[in-house]
Design a protein around this motif. Structure first.
Motif, PDB file in Angstrom:
ATOM      1  N   LYS A 287      38.896  44.322  34.246  1.00 51.57           N
ATOM      2  CA  LYS A 287      38.050  45.224  33.456  1.00 51.57           C
ATOM      3  C   LYS A 287      36.571  45.053  33.805  1.00 51.57           C
ATOM      4  CE  LYS A 287      36.971  46.524  28.714  1.00 51.57           C
ATOM      5  NZ  LYS A 287      37.141  46.205  27.305  1.00 51.57           N
ATOM      6  N   ASN A 288      36.171  43.798  34.055  1.00 54.56           N
ATOM      7  CA  ASN A 288      34.780  43.515  34.414  1.00 54.56           C
ATOM      8  C   ASN A 288      34.488  43.764  35.892  1.00 54.56           C
ATOM      9  OD1 ASN A 288      34.197  42.744  31.784  1.00 54.56           O
ATOM     10  ND2 ASN A 288      34.582  40.582  32.188  1.00 54.56           N
ATOM     11  N   ARG A 289      35.482  44.222  36.614  1.00 57.56           N
ATOM     12  CA  ARG A 289      35.376  44.500  38.057  1.00 57.56           C
ATOM     13  C   ARG A 289      35.048  43.256  38.878  1.00 57.56           C
ATOM     14  NH1 ARG A 289      32.859  50.429  37.330  1.00 57.56           N
ATOM     15  NH2 ARG A 289      34.827  51.353  36.708  1.00 57.56           N
ATOM     16  N   ASP A 290      35.610  42.130  38.424  1.00 56.49           N
ATOM     17  CA  ASP A 290      35.490  40.883  39.176  1.00 56.49           C
ATOM     18  C   ASP A 290      36.727  40.642  40.039  1.00 56.49           C
ATOM     19  OD1 ASP A 290      33.023  40.233  37.993  1.00 56.49           O
ATOM     20  OD2 ASP A 290      34.024  39.285  36.281  1.00 56.49           O
TER      21      ASP A 290
ATOM     22  N   ALA B 290      40.650  42.612  41.470  1.00 53.63           N
ATOM     23  CA  ALA B 290      41.490  43.797  41.614  1.00 53.63           C
ATOM     24  C   ALA B 290      42.917  43.341  41.908  1.00 53.63           C
ATOM     25  CB  ALA B 290      40.979  44.694  42.744  1.00 53.63           C
TER      26      ALA B 290
ATOM     27  N   LEU C  53      36.645  40.251  43.722  1.00 54.31           N
ATOM     28  CA  LEU C  53      35.593  41.213  44.054  1.00 54.31           C
ATOM     29  C   LEU C  53      34.207  40.590  43.927  1.00 54.31           C
ATOM     30  CD1 LEU C  53      37.073  44.365  42.283  1.00 54.31           C
ATOM     31  CD2 LEU C  53      37.304  43.679  44.689  1.00 54.31           C
TER      32      LEU C  53
END
Length: 196
Positions: free
Chosen positions: A79-82, A84, A102
Protein backbone atom coordinates in the motif's frame (compact mmCIF):
# COMPACT_ATOMS: atom_id res chain seq x y z
CA UNK A 1 11.38 -14.62 35.64
CA UNK A 2 11.37 -15.07 31.85
CA UNK A 3 10.94 -11.83 29.94
CA UNK A 4 9.51 -12.22 26.47
CA UNK A 5 11.11 -9.86 23.95
CA UNK A 6 8.68 -7.51 22.27
CA UNK A 7 7.69 -8.26 18.68
CA UNK A 8 9.09 -5.66 16.29
CA UNK A 9 6.90 -5.46 13.19
CA UNK A 10 9.02 -2.63 11.78
CA UNK A 11 11.97 -5.03 11.71
CA UNK A 12 9.78 -7.65 10.04
CA UNK A 13 8.79 -5.15 7.34
CA UNK A 14 12.39 -4.12 6.71
CA UNK A 15 13.52 -7.76 6.63
CA UNK A 16 10.89 -8.52 3.98
CA UNK A 17 12.39 -5.72 1.88
CA UNK A 18 15.96 -6.84 2.60
CA UNK A 19 15.34 -10.51 1.79
CA UNK A 20 13.42 -9.55 -1.36
CA UNK A 21 16.36 -7.42 -2.50
CA UNK A 22 18.99 -10.06 -1.69
CA UNK A 23 16.99 -12.84 -3.38
CA UNK A 24 16.05 -10.87 -6.51
CA UNK A 25 18.33 -13.04 -8.67
CA UNK A 26 17.35 -16.36 -7.08
CA UNK A 27 14.90 -18.05 -9.49
CA UNK A 28 13.58 -20.23 -6.65
CA UNK A 29 12.62 -17.26 -4.46
CA UNK A 30 8.92 -16.79 -3.77
CA UNK A 31 6.43 -16.40 -0.93
CA UNK A 32 7.10 -19.83 0.60
CA UNK A 33 10.84 -19.31 0.61
CA UNK A 34 10.47 -15.81 2.08
CA UNK A 35 8.61 -17.33 5.04
CA UNK A 36 11.32 -19.94 5.56
CA UNK A 37 14.20 -17.44 5.38
CA UNK A 38 12.41 -15.25 7.94
CA UNK A 39 11.74 -18.24 10.20
CA UNK A 40 15.22 -19.76 10.06
CA UNK A 41 16.82 -16.33 10.57
CA UNK A 42 14.69 -15.54 13.63
CA UNK A 43 14.92 -19.00 15.21
CA UNK A 44 18.65 -19.51 14.60
CA UNK A 45 19.39 -16.03 15.94
CA UNK A 46 17.33 -16.95 19.01
CA UNK A 47 19.41 -20.11 19.49
CA UNK A 48 22.57 -18.03 19.84
CA UNK A 49 21.17 -14.90 21.52
CA UNK A 50 18.05 -15.88 23.52
CA UNK A 51 15.98 -13.52 21.36
CA UNK A 52 14.87 -13.44 17.78
CA UNK A 53 15.65 -10.72 15.29
CA UNK A 54 12.03 -9.61 14.95
CA UNK A 55 10.52 -11.60 17.86
CA UNK A 56 7.26 -11.84 15.91
CA UNK A 57 5.05 -14.89 16.38
CA UNK A 58 5.38 -17.75 13.91
CA UNK A 59 2.48 -20.07 13.30
CA UNK A 60 2.31 -23.61 11.96
CA UNK A 61 0.96 -23.71 8.42
CA UNK A 62 0.88 -26.72 6.06
CA UNK A 63 3.92 -25.46 4.09
CA UNK A 64 5.88 -24.73 7.27
CA UNK A 65 6.26 -21.88 9.75
CA UNK A 66 5.27 -18.35 8.76
CA UNK A 67 5.06 -15.05 10.64
CA UNK A 68 1.50 -14.71 11.94
CA UNK A 69 1.31 -11.07 10.81
CA UNK A 70 3.18 -11.46 7.53
CA UNK A 71 0.21 -10.72 5.26
CA UNK A 72 -0.89 -7.46 6.97
CA UNK A 73 2.73 -6.27 7.14
CA UNK A 74 3.34 -7.21 3.50
CA UNK A 75 0.09 -5.58 2.41
CA UNK A 76 1.05 -2.40 4.27
CA UNK A 77 4.36 -2.31 2.40
CA UNK A 78 2.48 -2.75 -0.89
CA UNK A 79 0.00 0.00 0.00
CA UNK A 80 2.89 2.35 0.80
CA UNK A 81 4.53 1.41 -2.52
CA UNK A 82 7.58 0.00 -0.79
CA UNK A 83 6.96 -3.52 -2.10
CA UNK A 84 5.28 -5.18 -5.07
CA UNK A 85 4.12 -8.71 -5.81
CA UNK A 86 5.22 -10.33 -9.04
CA UNK A 87 3.52 -13.49 -10.27
CA UNK A 88 5.72 -15.77 -12.37
CA UNK A 89 4.27 -18.79 -14.14
CA UNK A 90 6.72 -21.67 -13.76
CA UNK A 91 7.38 -24.51 -16.22
CA UNK A 92 5.35 -26.75 -13.92
CA UNK A 93 2.30 -24.54 -14.46
CA UNK A 94 2.35 -23.34 -10.86
CA UNK A 95 2.48 -19.62 -10.12
CA UNK A 96 5.34 -18.30 -8.01
CA UNK A 97 4.48 -15.19 -6.00
CA UNK A 98 7.63 -13.09 -5.56
CA UNK A 99 8.01 -10.05 -3.35
CA UNK A 100 9.93 -7.25 -5.07
CA UNK A 101 11.33 -4.37 -3.03
CA UNK A 102 10.66 -0.91 -4.48
CA UNK A 103 12.91 0.87 -2.00
CA UNK A 104 16.07 0.01 -0.13
CA UNK A 105 15.55 -1.51 3.32
CA UNK A 106 16.45 0.51 6.41
CA UNK A 107 19.28 -1.55 7.89
CA UNK A 108 20.05 0.98 10.64
CA UNK A 109 17.49 -0.71 12.91
CA UNK A 110 19.45 -4.00 12.84
CA UNK A 111 22.69 -5.02 14.49
CA UNK A 112 25.51 -6.37 12.37
CA UNK A 113 25.03 -9.84 13.85
CA UNK A 114 21.32 -9.81 12.95
CA UNK A 115 22.00 -9.02 9.29
CA UNK A 116 24.91 -11.49 9.24
CA UNK A 117 22.51 -14.25 10.35
CA UNK A 118 19.98 -13.34 7.66
CA UNK A 119 22.77 -13.32 5.06
CA UNK A 120 23.95 -16.78 6.16
CA UNK A 121 20.42 -18.16 5.89
CA UNK A 122 19.89 -16.56 2.46
CA UNK A 123 23.20 -18.00 1.23
CA UNK A 124 22.37 -21.49 2.53
CA UNK A 125 18.93 -21.36 0.88
CA UNK A 126 20.10 -20.01 -2.51
CA UNK A 127 18.69 -22.18 -5.31
CA UNK A 128 16.76 -24.32 -2.78
CA UNK A 129 13.26 -24.95 -4.13
CA UNK A 130 10.15 -23.94 -2.21
CA UNK A 131 9.29 -27.62 -1.73
CA UNK A 132 12.69 -28.41 -0.21
CA UNK A 133 12.60 -25.25 1.95
CA UNK A 134 9.21 -26.37 3.28
CA UNK A 135 10.50 -29.88 3.88
CA UNK A 136 13.48 -28.51 5.83
CA UNK A 137 11.19 -26.39 8.00
CA UNK A 138 9.07 -29.46 8.76
CA UNK A 139 12.06 -30.82 10.68
CA UNK A 140 11.84 -28.04 13.25
CA UNK A 141 10.64 -29.56 16.51
CA UNK A 142 8.34 -26.59 17.15
CA UNK A 143 6.59 -27.18 13.83
CA UNK A 144 6.31 -30.92 14.54
CA UNK A 145 4.59 -30.52 17.91
CA UNK A 146 2.34 -27.55 17.11
CA UNK A 147 -1.15 -27.94 15.72
CA UNK A 148 -2.11 -26.08 12.54
CA UNK A 149 -2.45 -22.37 13.29
CA UNK A 150 -0.74 -22.61 16.69
CA UNK A 151 2.17 -20.39 17.66
CA UNK A 152 5.59 -22.04 17.47
CA UNK A 153 7.61 -20.97 20.54
CA UNK A 154 11.12 -19.73 19.80
CA UNK A 155 12.62 -21.88 22.57
CA UNK A 156 11.69 -25.07 20.71
CA UNK A 157 14.80 -24.42 18.57
CA UNK A 158 16.78 -25.90 21.49
CA UNK A 159 15.13 -29.30 21.13
CA UNK A 160 16.90 -31.86 18.98
CA UNK A 161 15.42 -33.69 16.07
CA UNK A 162 15.19 -36.65 15.23
CA UNK A 163 13.28 -38.47 16.59
CA UNK A 164 10.95 -37.10 19.21
CA UNK A 165 9.45 -39.59 21.60
CA UNK A 166 5.93 -39.06 22.88
CA UNK A 167 7.47 -38.09 26.26
CA UNK A 168 9.58 -35.42 24.53
CA UNK A 169 6.55 -34.04 22.69
CA UNK A 170 4.57 -33.95 25.94
CA UNK A 171 7.40 -32.13 27.70
CA UNK A 172 7.53 -29.51 24.93
CA UNK A 173 3.77 -29.02 25.24
CA UNK A 174 4.20 -28.55 29.01
CA UNK A 175 6.89 -25.93 28.39
CA UNK A 176 4.57 -24.16 25.96
CA UNK A 177 1.76 -24.26 28.51
CA UNK A 178 4.10 -22.91 31.18
CA UNK A 179 4.67 -19.80 29.08
CA UNK A 180 0.92 -19.21 29.01
CA UNK A 181 0.34 -20.36 32.59
CA UNK A 182 3.57 -19.94 34.64
CA UNK A 183 2.11 -21.84 37.61
CA UNK A 184 1.98 -24.92 35.35
CA UNK A 185 5.79 -24.87 34.99
CA UNK A 186 6.18 -26.48 38.40
CA UNK A 187 4.48 -29.62 37.10
CA UNK A 188 6.69 -30.01 34.01
CA UNK A 189 9.19 -32.81 34.53
CA UNK A 190 12.25 -32.80 32.29
CA UNK A 191 13.23 -36.21 31.00
CA UNK A 192 16.95 -36.65 30.34
CA UNK A 193 17.01 -38.21 26.87
CA UNK A 194 20.69 -39.13 27.28
CA UNK A 195 19.77 -41.75 29.89
CA UNK A 196 16.49 -42.92 28.36
Amino acid sequence: MIVNPVADEKKLAELILYISEKCANDPTFGAVKLNKILCFSDFLFYAYNDRGITNVEYQKLPNGPAPRRLIPIRDGLIKNRDLAMQEVVLKSGLTQKRTVNLRRPNLEIFSGSEIAMVDRVIESMHDVTADLASELSHNLVGWLVAEDGETIPYNTIYFANPPLTEDDANYIRQVQEAKVNPEGAQNAKRRDIRTA
